[in-house]
Design an enzyme around this catalytic site. Structure first.
Site, PDB file in Angstrom:
ATOM      1  N   HIS A  19      41.793  10.404   2.907  1.00 48.89           N
ATOM      2  CA  HIS A  19      40.939   9.202   2.841  1.00 48.89           C
ATOM      3  C   HIS A  19      41.679   7.987   2.269  1.00 48.89           C
ATOM      4  O   HIS A  19      41.164   6.871   2.332  1.00 48.89           O
ATOM      5  CB  HIS A  19      39.692   9.463   1.986  1.00 48.89           C
ATOM      6  CG  HIS A  19      38.744  10.453   2.575  1.00 48.89           C
ATOM      7  ND1 HIS A  19      38.149  10.278   3.806  1.00 48.89           N
ATOM      8  CD2 HIS A  19      38.283  11.649   2.109  1.00 48.89           C
ATOM      9  CE1 HIS A  19      37.358  11.315   4.063  1.00 48.89           C
ATOM     10  NE2 HIS A  19      37.427  12.167   3.052  1.00 48.89           N
ATOM     11  N   HIS A  70      35.577  15.780   6.987  1.00 49.68           N
ATOM     12  CA  HIS A  70      35.355  14.335   6.931  1.00 49.68           C
ATOM     13  C   HIS A  70      36.420  13.590   7.749  1.00 49.68           C
ATOM     14  O   HIS A  70      37.580  14.015   7.786  1.00 49.68           O
ATOM     15  CB  HIS A  70      35.399  13.859   5.476  1.00 49.68           C
ATOM     16  CG  HIS A  70      34.424  14.565   4.586  1.00 49.68           C
ATOM     17  ND1 HIS A  70      34.788  15.656   3.809  1.00 49.68           N
ATOM     18  CD2 HIS A  70      33.108  14.357   4.375  1.00 49.68           C
ATOM     19  CE1 HIS A  70      33.721  16.082   3.148  1.00 49.68           C
ATOM     20  NE2 HIS A  70      32.692  15.320   3.465  1.00 49.68           N
ATOM     21  N   ASP A  78      39.857  18.464   8.552  1.00 52.78           N
ATOM     22  CA  ASP A  78      38.895  18.373   7.448  1.00 52.78           C
ATOM     23  C   ASP A  78      37.520  17.999   8.005  1.00 52.78           C
ATOM     24  O   ASP A  78      37.414  17.354   9.050  1.00 52.78           O
ATOM     25  CB  ASP A  78      39.388  17.299   6.463  1.00 52.78           C
ATOM     26  CG  ASP A  78      38.565  17.205   5.187  1.00 52.78           C
ATOM     27  OD1 ASP A  78      39.017  17.760   4.168  1.00 52.78           O
ATOM     28  OD2 ASP A  78      37.479  16.572   5.202  1.00 52.78           O
ATOM     29  N   ASP A 132      36.509  22.369   4.344  1.00 52.24           N
ATOM     30  CA  ASP A 132      35.096  22.028   4.129  1.00 52.24           C
ATOM     31  C   ASP A 132      34.275  22.130   5.413  1.00 52.24           C
ATOM     32  O   ASP A 132      33.089  21.780   5.424  1.00 52.24           O
ATOM     33  CB  ASP A 132      34.923  20.652   3.447  1.00 52.24           C
ATOM     34  CG  ASP A 132      35.893  19.602   3.926  1.00 52.24           C
ATOM     35  OD1 ASP A 132      36.565  19.820   4.953  1.00 52.24           O
ATOM     36  OD2 ASP A 132      35.982  18.547   3.263  1.00 52.24           O
TER      37      ASP A 132
HETATM   38  C1  SP5 Z   1      39.001  15.092   0.881  1.00 52.07           C
HETATM   39  C2  SP5 Z   1      37.524  15.171   1.048  1.00 52.07           C
HETATM   40  O1  SP5 Z   1      37.026  16.149   1.593  1.00 52.07           O
HETATM   41  N1  SP5 Z   1      36.783  14.183   0.531  1.00 52.07           N
HETATM   42  C3  SP5 Z   1      35.360  14.182   0.662  1.00 52.07           C
HETATM   43  C4  SP5 Z   1      34.715  13.121  -0.149  1.00 52.07           C
HETATM   44  C5  SP5 Z   1      33.210  13.213  -0.064  1.00 52.07           C
HETATM   45  N2  SP5 Z   1      32.592  12.392  -1.048  1.00 52.07           N
HETATM   46  C6  SP5 Z   1      31.167  12.199  -0.940  1.00 52.07           C
HETATM   47  C7  SP5 Z   1      30.461  13.476  -1.130  1.00 52.07           C
HETATM   48  C8  SP5 Z   1      28.983  13.379  -1.354  1.00 52.07           C
HETATM   49  C9  SP5 Z   1      28.652  14.463  -2.328  1.00 52.07           C
HETATM   50  N3  SP5 Z   1      27.332  14.875  -2.324  1.00 52.07           N
HETATM   51  C10 SP5 Z   1      26.950  15.473  -3.583  1.00 52.07           C
HETATM   52  C11 SP5 Z   1      25.817  16.360  -3.449  1.00 52.07           C
HETATM   53  C12 SP5 Z   1      25.336  16.737  -4.824  1.00 52.07           C
HETATM   54  N4  SP5 Z   1      24.326  17.740  -4.760  1.00 52.07           N
HETATM   55 ZN    ZN Z   2      36.559  16.621   3.507  1.00 51.67          ZN
END
Ligand code: SP5
Ligand code: ZN
Length: 353
Positions: A169, A207, A205, A294
């Site tokens: 990212h 994302h 990934d 993920d």
């Molecule tokens: C490298 C990578 O996989 N980065 C991912 C970043 C995602 N960040 C936002 C995630 C939103 C998290 N949601 C939290 C839920 C709490 N119950």
């Molecule tokens: Zn990710």
């Protein structure tokens, strides 16, 4: 397959990230990497190496991808944070004000003297805490990526950069999504610099790899492909759509393969085959795989449904490209399973390669 790992990773240990108006415990925790190391020791794939890259070689490799202004910010960020208020030494740094990116909105060419503002200038979310050990950990991860690229450039079939924090990212001059330095981009650029004329990045990934996409968006020598949750509903939301195909001489050299939340192995494998076809059509001489786990059904922040045993087939499919391959470690937040899933993928690759 040689693994390069980074003993400084554990110094990057955020406490909390902002999520929908609340602070929640960080998903991107040091134990993730420890689970992968433990599984690699149980099912060895090859030598485990702590890179002995010189600081000068590391600085040079990082500066091929990131701007001097951003690197200077990162190098001093923790000290600047504590200088704002000595009590900050007990707290992670997170931004709370951002300049946006639109024309005629806020300026991003003037570096604010205020550190909190500077942190916002170089960040795109409030989920990526910067801690006392972040810079050393990120540098150590980038060193792994460079060492892995060097190994592959020297003739290894593949190498694994066990990077943490993750990287895909992070852009030329921004952090976010738990990422600070773009390890996959640093590896891809190192492969270019070592003489591979066409390098492909195939991001698996969950994302979208927004940082990697933007770094190479106007280039025809590095193809970027990403398979990910549809940004209409999934993080990072503001990039990763199918109509982003590259720009300038890079037009046609970016491919996004978004899938709806809830997609399983069958849809995901179809997208992977499309991505691999694009890599083949490009005439890639080397491949970089930002390897997020993920996509796993048990991931707490993601929405695909791959199972642990599926990762063998994913690795085998990636090996079928027949290219020298660098893997970087990205996401994967089902912490207790991330080691199994990562080594399943790499073992699947190695069995075919
Ligand atoms: C490298 C990578 O996989 N980065 C991912 C970043 C995602 N960040 C936002 C995630 C939103 C998290 N949601 C939290 C839920 C709490 N119950
Ligand atoms: Zn990710």
């Amino acid at each position: 397959m040689q693994t390069f790992h980074n003993p400084h990773h554990a110094g990057h240990a955020g406490q909390q990230e902002m999520f929908r108006g609340r602070m929640v415990p960080c998903h991107e925790v040091p134990a993730r990497l420890d689970y992968v190391l433990t599984e690699l020791r149980r099912r060895p794939l090859g030598a485990m190496t702590i890179t002995d890259l010189t600081e000068a070689a590391l600085d040079k490799g990082i500066a091929r991808v990131h701007s001097a202004r951003y690197l200077d910010f990162l190098a001093n960020a923790w000290d600047d944070w504590v200088a704002m208020d000595p009590a900050n030494a007990q707290r992670d740094a997170l931004p709370s004000v951002w300049p946006l990116g639109n024309r005629h909105a806020f300026r991003n060419d003037v570096l604010p003297a205020n550190f909190a503002a500077r942190l916002g200038l170089f960040s795109f979310d409030s989920g990526s805490p910067l801690t006392s050990g972040t810079w050393a950990a990120a540098r150590g991860g980038a060193a792994c990526a460079l060492a892995a690229a060097n190994a592959v450039a020297s003739g290894a079939r593949s190498a694994f950069a066990l990077t943490r924090p993750p990287g895909h990212h992070a852009g030329v001059d921004f952090l976010g999504g738990y990422c600070f330095l773009n390890n996959a981009a640093i590896a891809a650029q190192a492969l270019r610099d070592a003489g591979h004329t066409h390098v492909a990045v195939l991001d698996v990934d969950y994302h979208h790899g927004n940082g990697t996409q933007t770094i190479f968006y106007e280039r025809a020598d590095v193809l970027t492909v990403s398979i990910h949750g549809d940004p209409a509903t999934e993080y990072p939301f503001f990039l990763g759509h199918t109509d982003e195909r590259g720009a300038g001489i890079g037009a046609g050299f970016n491919l996004n393969l978004p899938l709806p939340r809830g997609s399983g192995l069958a849809a995901w494998r179809t997208a992977l085959d499309q991505g691999l076809q694009a890599v083949a059509d490009f005439g890639a001489q080397a491949l970089v795989v930002p390897m997020g786990l993920d996509t796993f059904e048990g991931d707490p922040i993601s929405g695909f449904t791959l199972r642990s045993e599926d990762y063998f087939a994913v690795g085998a499919a990636l090996a079928s490209a027949g290219l020298p391959t660098v893997f970087t470690f990205e996401g994967g937040y089902a912490v207790a399973e991330v080691g199994t899933n990562a080594v399943n993928l790499l073992e699947g690759f190695q069995q075919v390669a």
